[in-house]
Design a protein around this motif. Structure first.
Motif, PDB file in Angstrom:
ATOM      1  N   SER A   1       0.987  -1.623   0.085  1.00 33.83           N
ATOM      2  CA  SER A   1       0.341   0.050   0.095  1.00 33.83           C
ATOM      3  C   SER A   1       0.900   1.127  -0.591  1.00 33.83           C
TER       4      SER A   1
ATOM      5  N   GLY B   1       0.671   3.588  -3.057  1.00 37.21           N
ATOM      6  CA  GLY B   1      -0.055   4.639  -3.595  1.00 37.21           C
ATOM      7  C   GLY B   1       0.705   5.504  -3.246  1.00 37.21           C
ATOM      8  N   SER B   2       2.217   5.764  -4.068  1.00 29.34           N
ATOM      9  CA  SER B   2       3.179   6.178  -3.316  1.00 29.34           C
ATOM     10  C   SER B   2       3.445   7.587  -5.080  1.00 29.34           C
TER      11      SER B   2
ATOM     12  N   TRP C   1      -4.501  -1.156  -4.917  1.00 34.84           N
ATOM     13  CA  TRP C   1      -5.703   0.677  -5.191  1.00 34.84           C
ATOM     14  C   TRP C   1      -7.368   0.065  -5.081  1.00 34.84           C
TER      15      TRP C   1
ATOM     16  N   LEU D   1      -7.410   1.358  -1.367  1.00 31.26           N
ATOM     17  CA  LEU D   1      -7.238   2.725  -1.570  1.00 31.26           C
ATOM     18  C   LEU D   1      -8.067   3.720  -2.075  1.00 31.26           C
TER      19      LEU D   1
ATOM     20  N   ASN E   1     -10.964   6.063   0.224  1.00 27.67           N
ATOM     21  CA  ASN E   1     -12.013   7.017  -0.052  1.00 27.67           C
ATOM     22  C   ASN E   1     -12.789   7.810  -0.210  1.00 27.67           C
TER      23      ASN E   1
ATOM     24  N   ASN F   1      -6.201   9.011  -0.032  1.00 30.26           N
ATOM     25  CA  ASN F   1      -5.445   9.009  -1.166  1.00 30.26           C
ATOM     26  C   ASN F   1      -5.010   9.646  -2.340  1.00 30.26           C
TER      27      ASN F   1
ATOM     28  N   VAL G   1      -2.947   8.088  -5.261  1.00 32.26           N
ATOM     29  CA  VAL G   1      -2.802   7.164  -5.831  1.00 32.26           C
ATOM     30  C   VAL G   1      -3.371   6.230  -5.783  1.00 32.26           C
ATOM     31  N   ASN G   2      -4.674   5.843  -6.441  1.00 31.52           N
ATOM     32  CA  ASN G   2      -5.637   4.599  -6.626  1.00 31.52           C
ATOM     33  C   ASN G   2      -6.184   3.831  -8.365  1.00 31.52           C
TER      34      ASN G   2
ATOM     35  N   TYR H   1      -0.549  14.142  -9.948  1.00 28.39           N
ATOM     36  CA  TYR H   1      -0.290  13.733  -8.404  1.00 28.39           C
ATOM     37  C   TYR H   1      -0.284  14.734  -7.569  1.00 28.39           C
TER      38      TYR H   1
ATOM     39  N   LYS I   1      -8.883  15.521  -5.177  1.00 29.08           N
ATOM     40  CA  LYS I   1      -8.978  13.371  -4.913  1.00 29.08           C
ATOM     41  C   LYS I   1      -9.511  13.298  -5.448  1.00 29.08           C
TER      42      LYS I   1
END
Length: 442
Positions: free
Chosen positions: A227, A231-232, A265, A268, A272, A284, A286-287, A366, A376
């Motif tokens: 994760s 998620g980065s 993903w 994540l 959200n 988050n 990134v997903n 991002y 987001k």
């Protein structure tokens, strides 16, 4: 360029092909696909519950004396809160198909195994008492996105144990004339019993360890590291680079990479979703929705900008015709005409922007969200074929900034693709003139 093409052809393509054909990865990818239509259905109700219209929330709270904002969330919970169950069934079913075993019986045993390793405890705090108790019940948190990694591990493990017993012919065989459904049920009795016993013993062993259950140990050893990476920004960039490099060797890069990263993903996305419905800050960037909506505009490689250039700026007849064929599918994020018609595969000129554009687009998207310039994604699973800018608007919970970011990404992709397109268009135009001249002279 020739060295790069040779390296991709001789080293990357064979390795990627073997990985793509690995049955367990295929089962995970295809099994998780089972969740896609269900979470999209749930997302439709989520959109209806929180339409970005002034006064809508107050209106929904008193329709015929009922709070319809709450009522609309029932299908959301029935889909998102059961993700791990769908995965436990889907992955085992697909792996059993590849082993030529009875997929339904194997999937049922996988589901039982997953529930067996899941602790039936729900934290409960009585009103007026400053103390939390554990009460018996199925914890939806563990049957939802948080339990997906355990569901995958259990599905693979239970199916392999099941196969081992069947392979050794330790099954009850019914005489001829018995209905096939009955025969399959009895055939699954011994393998299913062995699987259940194994999972039961595993649960008893884990109960006396500091981890207490499989969910905790898988979460600590597998879920958290993946994760953090997935998620980065770094994880997203690595994912798109690998996907694009696979594409240029002729392998469906997105299917392979997304198949591996989807458990991370999707979890994540659900985080959200929970924050969005609770009115909290969305955690988050990134997903799945970030990657599908802001990277895959026009398809893998963010090629909608290139499709528009082909349609409006091509000088060669070949690329002009390709533009006419490609622009309509590209609006719905389908770009096989470009990938195979341009082509992008083993194309030393176009593979550079095909890899570069997604990296730039993902990075820009991002930081736009990280700096608060763009909302987001709100945990709403918008179908990946939704055209821009509608997809960005819906995925961010009805925020204009999401739609604007998609349009900005199209402009960025077009700007980067354009000089490479001009080189390729010039080369094709030259080839067409030479062909025409040779034809006249003949």
């Amino acid at each position: 360029m020739n060295r790069l093409t040779k390296f991709l052809e001789e080293k990357i393509m064979p390795f990627a092909g073997k990985v793509g054909q690995q049955r367990h990865l295929q089962a995970i990818r295809d099994g998780i696909i089972l969740t896609t239509p269900l979470v999209i259905i749930g997302s439709l109700f989520l959109i209806l519950a929180f339409l970005p219209i002034p006064g809508y929330e107050g209106f929904m709270k008193n329709i015929f004396g009922a709070n319809w904002s709450t009522n609309l969330l029932y299908p959301v919970g029935a889909t998102f809160d059961l993700l791990a169950i769908f995965v436990a069934v889907g992955v085992a079913y697909r792996l059993a198909e590849r082993y030529k075993m009875d997929p339904l019986s194997t999937a049922a045993v996988s589901l039982v195994s997953f529930m067996l390793v899941t602790p039936y405890k729900i934290p409960f705090t009585p009103e007026g008492i400053d103390k939390t108790f554990d009460v018996a019940g199925i914890p939806l948190a563990l049957t939802g996105s948080k339990g997906m990694f355990v569901a995958i591990v259990v599905a693979l493990l239970s199916t392999e144990i099941y196969r081992m017993i069947v392979k050794r012919n330790f099954v009850i065989r019914m005489p001829d004339g018995v209905p096939p459904a009955v025969a399959k049920s009895f055939a699954s009795l011994i393998p299913g019993f062995v699987v259940v016993i194994t999972m039961w013993i595993l649960r008893l062993i884990l109960q006396v360890t500091p981890f207490e259950n499989m969910h905790n140990i898988i979460g600590e050893l597998l879920g958290k590291p993946l994760s953090m990476l997935g998620g980065s920004l770094l994880g997203a960039v690595i994912a798109v680079i690998i996907a694009q490099m696979l594409w240029v060797t002729g392998i469906h890069g997105q299917a392979l990479v997304w198949g591996i990263m989807s458990p991370v993903w999707l979890a994540l996305v659900d985080e959200n979703r929970l924050a969005y419905t609770a009115g909290e800050q969305i955690p988050n960037i990134v997903n799945v929705q970030f990657m599908d909506i802001f990277y895959s505009i026009g398809g893998s490689g963010t090629t909608l900008g290139l499709a528009l250039i082909l349609f409006f700026r091509s000088q060669s007849k070949q690329l002009k015709q390709l533009g006419k064929l490609a622009v309509a599918p590209a609006l719905f994020n389908i770009n096989e005409p470009i990938i195979f018609g341009f082509p992008m595969i083993m194309n030393p000129v176009m593979m550079i922007p095909f890899i570069l554009v997604p990296v730039v687009v993902v990075t820009v998207s991002y930081f736009a969200m990280d700096l608060g310039l763009v909302a987001k994604t709100a945990g709403i699973m918008v179908p990946w074929t939704t055209p821009a800018p509608i997809g960005g608007f819906l995925a961010t919970g009805g925020k204009i900034s999401g739609a604007v970011l998609q349009l900005v990404n199209v402009v960025i992709s077009a700007a980067i693709y354009y000089p490479f397109f001009k080189m390729w268009d010039k080369q094709k135009l030259k080839e067409e003139k030479e062909f025409s001249a040779n034809r006249k002279s003949a």
